[in-house]
Design a protein around this motif. Structure first.
Motif, PDB file in Angstrom:
ATOM      1  N   VAL A 110       0.859  -1.186   0.000  1.00 56.61           N
ATOM      2  CA  VAL A 110       0.000   0.000   0.000  1.00 56.61           C
ATOM      3  C   VAL A 110       0.894   1.236   0.000  1.00 56.61           C
ATOM      4  O   VAL A 110       1.817   1.349   0.815  1.00 56.61           O
ATOM      5  N   SER A 111       0.639   2.157  -0.912  1.00 59.30           N
ATOM      6  CA  SER A 111       1.457   3.370  -0.993  1.00 59.30           C
ATOM      7  C   SER A 111       0.602   4.636  -0.975  1.00 59.30           C
ATOM      8  O   SER A 111       1.115   5.724  -1.218  1.00 59.30           O
ATOM      9  N   SER A 112      -0.677   4.487  -0.675  1.00 57.93           N
ATOM     10  CA  SER A 112      -1.577   5.645  -0.656  1.00 57.93           C
ATOM     11  C   SER A 112      -1.951   5.989   0.783  1.00 57.93           C
ATOM     12  O   SER A 112      -1.544   5.317   1.731  1.00 57.93           O
ATOM     13  N   GLY A 113      -2.738   7.045   0.944  1.00 58.23           N
ATOM     14  CA  GLY A 113      -3.175   7.440   2.281  1.00 58.23           C
ATOM     15  C   GLY A 113      -2.007   7.819   3.161  1.00 58.23           C
ATOM     16  O   GLY A 113      -1.089   8.549   2.756  1.00 58.23           O
ATOM     17  N   LEU A 115      11.103  -8.997   5.312  1.00 54.37           N
ATOM     18  CA  LEU A 115      10.150  -9.858   4.611  1.00 54.37           C
ATOM     19  C   LEU A 115       9.632  -9.199   3.339  1.00 54.37           C
ATOM     20  O   LEU A 115       9.591  -9.812   2.261  1.00 54.37           O
ATOM     21  N   LEU A 116       9.261  -7.924   3.462  1.00 51.93           N
ATOM     22  CA  LEU A 116       8.663  -7.225   2.319  1.00 51.93           C
ATOM     23  C   LEU A 116       9.675  -6.922   1.214  1.00 51.93           C
ATOM     24  O   LEU A 116       9.291  -6.746   0.055  1.00 51.93           O
ATOM     25  N   GLU A 169       7.837  -4.686  -5.845  1.00 54.84           N
ATOM     26  CA  GLU A 169       6.958  -3.525  -5.692  1.00 54.84           C
ATOM     27  C   GLU A 169       7.288  -2.760  -4.416  1.00 54.84           C
ATOM     28  O   GLU A 169       7.273  -1.522  -4.395  1.00 54.84           O
ATOM     29  N   TYR A 170       7.617  -3.506  -3.345  1.00 49.54           N
ATOM     30  CA  TYR A 170       7.959  -2.836  -2.091  1.00 49.54           C
ATOM     31  C   TYR A 170       9.306  -2.129  -2.209  1.00 49.54           C
ATOM     32  O   TYR A 170       9.487  -1.040  -1.664  1.00 49.54           O
ATOM     33  N   ARG A 171      10.231  -2.721  -2.924  1.00 54.47           N
ATOM     34  CA  ARG A 171      11.533  -2.073  -3.095  1.00 54.47           C
ATOM     35  C   ARG A 171      11.381  -0.753  -3.840  1.00 54.47           C
ATOM     36  O   ARG A 171      12.061   0.228  -3.521  1.00 54.47           O
ATOM     37  N   GLN A 172      10.495  -0.701  -4.815  1.00 56.53           N
ATOM     38  CA  GLN A 172      10.227   0.555  -5.516  1.00 56.53           C
ATOM     39  C   GLN A 172       9.576   1.567  -4.575  1.00 56.53           C
ATOM     40  O   GLN A 172       9.920   2.760  -4.594  1.00 56.53           O
TER      41      GLN A 172
END
Length: 221
Positions: free
Chosen positions: A145-148, A198-199, A204-207
Motif C-alpha cells: 500500500v502506498s496511498s493514504g 520480509l517485504l 513492488e515494495y523495493r520501488q
C-alpha cells in the motif's frame, strides 16, 4: 521448512501445513481477545474509582483499535514465523499486560496527555483505513500500500502507537511504565526491521521504499 523447497512439497502435505497455521491463527486471535478483554475490564475498574483519568479510557480505546481490529484482519499468504520474529511481535503486542494502571506521577496535565492519545488514535484509524484490513500481529506481505498515510512514511501505524503511548506515559508516569514503554520501543524497532526484511523480497515494495524514504519519523527514521 525452507521456502526454497516449498514448491517441491507433495500436495498431500500442503493441507497439514495449512491446518497447522490456521490452528495457530485461531490460538493467537483467541488469546488476543481474552487478554484484551481482561485488560479493558481492569482499566475501566481503575477509571471508575477516579473518572477524571480520561487517559485510562483512551488507553483502552487505543488498545481495542490496535488489537481488536487485528482479530478481523484477513489471513495473509506469507508470514514470518521465525521464533525471534514471533517473540518480538508478541512482546510488542501484549505489552499492555505490564502497564501499571494505578495513578502515577503527572509529568504533564491529564488534558495534554489525552490530546496526544486522541491524535495517535486518529492517525491509527487513518493508517488502518489506508490498509483496508491488511494488517496483523505478525510480519506478513498482505499487499503493498502506498496511498493514504503511507505516502508520508512506510510504517505510519507505529507513529500512531508512539504518539498515544507518550500521551499516556506523561500523565501516568512511573518506573514500571517507563520500563514497559522503553522495552516496547525496542521491540517495535525490531518488528519494523523484520517486516521490511520480509517485504523486501517484493519488487513492488523495493520501488515503494525508494520513493518513501523514512520508516516512522520523516527526516529522522
Amino acid at each position: 521448512m525452507p521456502e526454497i523447497l516449498a514448491d517441491t512439497v507433495q500436495a498431500s502435505t500442503a493441507p497439514k501445513t495449512d491446518l497447522r497455521e490456521l490452528v495457530l491463527e485461531l490460538v493467537l486471535r483467541t488469546t488476543t481477545a481474552i487478554l484484551l478483554g481482561a485488560f479493558a475490564y481492569g482499566a475501566i475498574q481503575h477509571w471508575l474509582t477516579d473518572p477524571s483519568r480520561i487517559t485510562l479510557l483512551l488507553l483502552v480505546l487505543a488498545s481495542c483499535l490496535t488489537l481488536g481490529l487485528s482479530l478481523f484482519a484477513r489471513v495473509p499468504k506469507k508470514r514470518d514465523w521465525r521464533p525471534i520474529t514471533v517473540l518480538c511481535s508478541l512482546g510488542g503486542t501484549y505489552y499492555f499486560v505490564g502497564i501499571e494502571l494505578a495513578p502515577g506521577a503527572h509529568l504533564a496535565p491529564e488534558a495534554f496527555g489525552a490530546v496526544l492519545q486522541v491524535a495517535g488514535i486518529a492517525w491509527q484509524i487513518y493508517a488502518k483505513l489506508s490498509l483496508r484490513f491488511s494488517f496483523g500481529i505478525l510480519p506478513a506481505n498482505r499487499g503493498i500500500v502506498s496511498s493514504g498515510a503511507y505516502r508520508f512514511m512506510r510504517h505510519p501505524i507505529y507513529l500512531s502507537y508512539l504518539t498515544a503511548d507518550i500521551g499516556f506515559l506523561l500523565t501516568n508516569f512511573g518506573m514500571q511504565n517507563l520500563l514497559v514503554y522503553a522495552g516496547l520501543c525496542m521491540l517495535q524497532v525490531m518488528r519494523i526491521h523484520r517486516e521490511e526484511a520480509l517485504l523486501s523480497d517484493d519488487p513492488e515494495y523495493r520501488q515503494y521504499r525508494e520513493k518513501v524514504r523514512f520508516r516512522v519519523l520523516p527526516g529522522i527514521y
